[in-house]
Scaffold this active site. Structure first.
Site, PDB file in Angstrom:
ATOM      1  N   LYS A   1       0.844  -1.212   0.000  1.00 40.19           N
ATOM      2  CA  LYS A   1       0.000   0.000   0.000  1.00 40.19           C
ATOM      3  C   LYS A   1       0.880   1.263   0.000  1.00 40.19           C
ATOM      4  O   LYS A   1       2.089   1.171  -0.022  1.00 40.19           O
ATOM      5  CB  LYS A   1      -0.953  -0.036   1.196  1.00 40.19           C
ATOM      6  CG  LYS A   1      -1.781  -1.334   1.290  1.00 40.19           C
ATOM      7  CD  LYS A   1      -2.803  -1.469   0.173  1.00 40.19           C
ATOM      8  CE  LYS A   1      -3.319  -2.886  -0.012  1.00 40.19           C
ATOM      9  NZ  LYS A   1      -4.235  -3.386   0.989  1.00 40.19           N
TER      10      LYS A   1
HETATM   11  C1  LIG Z   1      -5.196  -4.447   1.365  1.00 39.63           C
HETATM   12  C2  LIG Z   1      -6.662  -4.347   1.371  1.00 39.63           C
HETATM   13  C3  LIG Z   1      -7.435  -4.729   2.459  1.00 39.63           C
HETATM   14  C4  LIG Z   1      -6.872  -5.436   3.669  1.00 39.63           C
HETATM   15  O1  LIG Z   1      -5.806  -4.805   4.256  1.00 39.63           O
HETATM   16  P1  LIG Z   1      -4.760  -5.654   5.124  1.00 39.63           P
HETATM   17  O2  LIG Z   1      -3.984  -4.569   5.819  1.00 39.63           O
HETATM   18  O3  LIG Z   1      -3.938  -6.458   4.183  1.00 39.63           O
HETATM   19  O4  LIG Z   1      -5.526  -6.485   6.077  1.00 39.63           O
HETATM   20  C5  LIG Z   1      -8.802  -4.519   2.394  1.00 39.63           C
HETATM   21  N1  LIG Z   1      -9.393  -3.990   1.325  1.00 39.63           N
HETATM   22  C6  LIG Z   1      -8.679  -3.634   0.241  1.00 39.63           C
HETATM   23  C7  LIG Z   1      -9.389  -3.028  -0.929  1.00 39.63           C
HETATM   24  C8  LIG Z   1      -7.300  -3.812   0.223  1.00 39.63           C
HETATM   25  O5  LIG Z   1      -6.601  -3.496  -0.868  1.00 39.63           O
END
Ligand SMILES: *Cc1c(COP(=O)(O)O)cnc(C)c1O
Length: 387
Positions: free
Chosen positions: A189
């Site tokens: 991210k």
């Molecule tokens: C990455 C992501 C999540 C979950 O996040 P984590 O930190 O990996 O648990 C949820 N929704 C979307 C759209 C994501 O890209």
């Protein structure tokens, strides 16, 4: 990672850690606090300022943030929550954790964002919330979503902005567009804390409820208790251990300072891709609206497979063989066996998402990419189209 031609592997996304980040974590490691300490609140405050929200609650992942948000809305068996199928499964799983039912609305064919008209069609008296996913970093059509919910003040709009930290819709930051907004700090991210997540909201009650939920449902936190010199605490509802550590929050703050520059870099790389693909009719980037600032978590292209005369798997394999880290975001959630078996979803219920899924591919995009990396991806994609 290298392949046999010694071409370095280019992942689709990658974190960026500098000496300042390492120092920030190291400073906390030599302090008194490892888990909940002063950096948690400091990171929450920094995120509030950045995302334009009143309150924030840091938790152990984006998934935990979604779960905590669903709990704060008191989603329970019998409740429906409308979600898009083109998202990471965590969006819908969070509803299932609470015993609620995710209801899948279809997406717009050009942006792959949740389609407000499909949301309208899926509303029932049981609908309690809509989770809008700012897919790829492009904010959803929030004005239309709010118009659809105009007569349903009982339905809460939640933003899964795990792709969209720093994005804007009509000059308004993601974080100000829904009742609750969820972020993830997973390494792919925009900013990372290893694992981590956050809910931001203007609703003080929901923020408090999330802070309780992340700590076993305990109503007074450890530090307050310490100040009161008391061993006493109360659990008045079931919670989890979804806490984020103090050193993760220090890393988050150090990363957040660099985010504006990274967003600009992501936009520059996306513009390079846009220009290149504008000359290749068989490859189309997702539609981008004029009134938004894109956060470009990922760069997704759609192939005209009929014109190319290949399927997506062939293109995928050729790019992998050239050490290009391509990926598919996402297998529509309702197509997963769990959803078909347990939630009674059916292939065919979101035809636009299902058709798009056959022809999308995510190509590398992260701030550490060089111009030469971008050119290498462009050339490899063009070559992969040849029959
Ligand atoms: C990455 C992501 C999540 C979950 O996040 P984590 O930190 O990996 O648990 C949820 N929704 C979307 C759209 C994501 O890209």
């Amino acid at each position: 990672m290298k392949n046999k031609n010694d071409t370095p592997f280019l992942p689709y996304g990658k974190q960026f850690i500098d000496d300042g980040d390492i120092q920030a974590v190291s400073d906390v490691l030599s302090s008194d606090w490892l888990t909940t300490g002063p950096n948690v609140e400091a990171f929450e405050n920094a995120m509030c300022r950045f995302a334009g929200a009143e309150y924030a609650a840091a938790v152990s992942s984006g998934t935990a943030a979604l779960h905590a948000a669903m709990n704060a809305l008191d989603i329970r068996p019998g409740d429906e929550v409308i979600v898009p199928p083109i998202t990471f499964a965590a969006t819908a799983n969070a509803v299932v954790y609470q015993g609620g039912t995710p209801v899948f609305a279809d997406v717009d064919p050009h942006s792959l964002l949740i389609d407000p008209l499909s949301v309208r069609a899926k509303l029932t008296p049981k609908t309690r919330a809509v989770i809008a996913v700012d897919y790829a970093g492009h904010p959803c059509d929030y004005d239309s979503l709010k118009a659809v919910l105009e007569k349903r003040k009982d339905v809460v709009l939640v933003a899964d902005a795990c792709h969209a930290l720093g994005a804007e819709y009509k000059k308004n930051r993601v974080g100000t567009l829904a009742d609750m907004t969820i972020f993830s700090f997973h390494p792919v991210k925009h900013i990372t804390t290893g694992e981590g997540g956050m809910v931001v909201t203007d609703d003080r009650y929901k923020a408090e409820k999330i802070k309780k939920f992340r700590n076993h449902g305990i109503s007074v936190d450890h530090h307050q208790r310490e100040n009161m010199g008391s061993w006493y605490y109360e659990i008045d509802e079931l919670g989890f251990n979804y806490r984020m550590t103090d050193f993760q929050c220090a890393l988050g703050m150090s990363q957040l300072e660099k985010l504006p520059g990274w967003l600009e870099k992501r936009n520059r790389i996306a513009n390079q891709y846009d220009r290149f693909f504008s000359d290749i009719p068989a490859v189309s980037p997702l539609k981008k609206n004029k009134d938004i600032y894109h956060a470009y978590h990922i760069y997704v292209v759609k192939f005209d497979l009929v014109q190319i005369g290949k399927n997506r798997q062939q293109i995928f394999t050729e790019l992998k063989n050239r050490s290009i880290g391509v990926n598919v975001h996402y297998i529509p959630v309702h197509m997963h066996p769990f959803y078909q078996k347990k939630i009674n979803t059916k292939i065919g219920m979101c035809p636009t998402a299902e058709a798009a899924y056959q022809k999308i591919l995510t190509i590398p995009l992260f701030p550490g990419m060089t111009k030469a990396d971008v050119q290498r991806v462009c050339k490899a994609v063009r070559n992969s189209l040849k029959v």
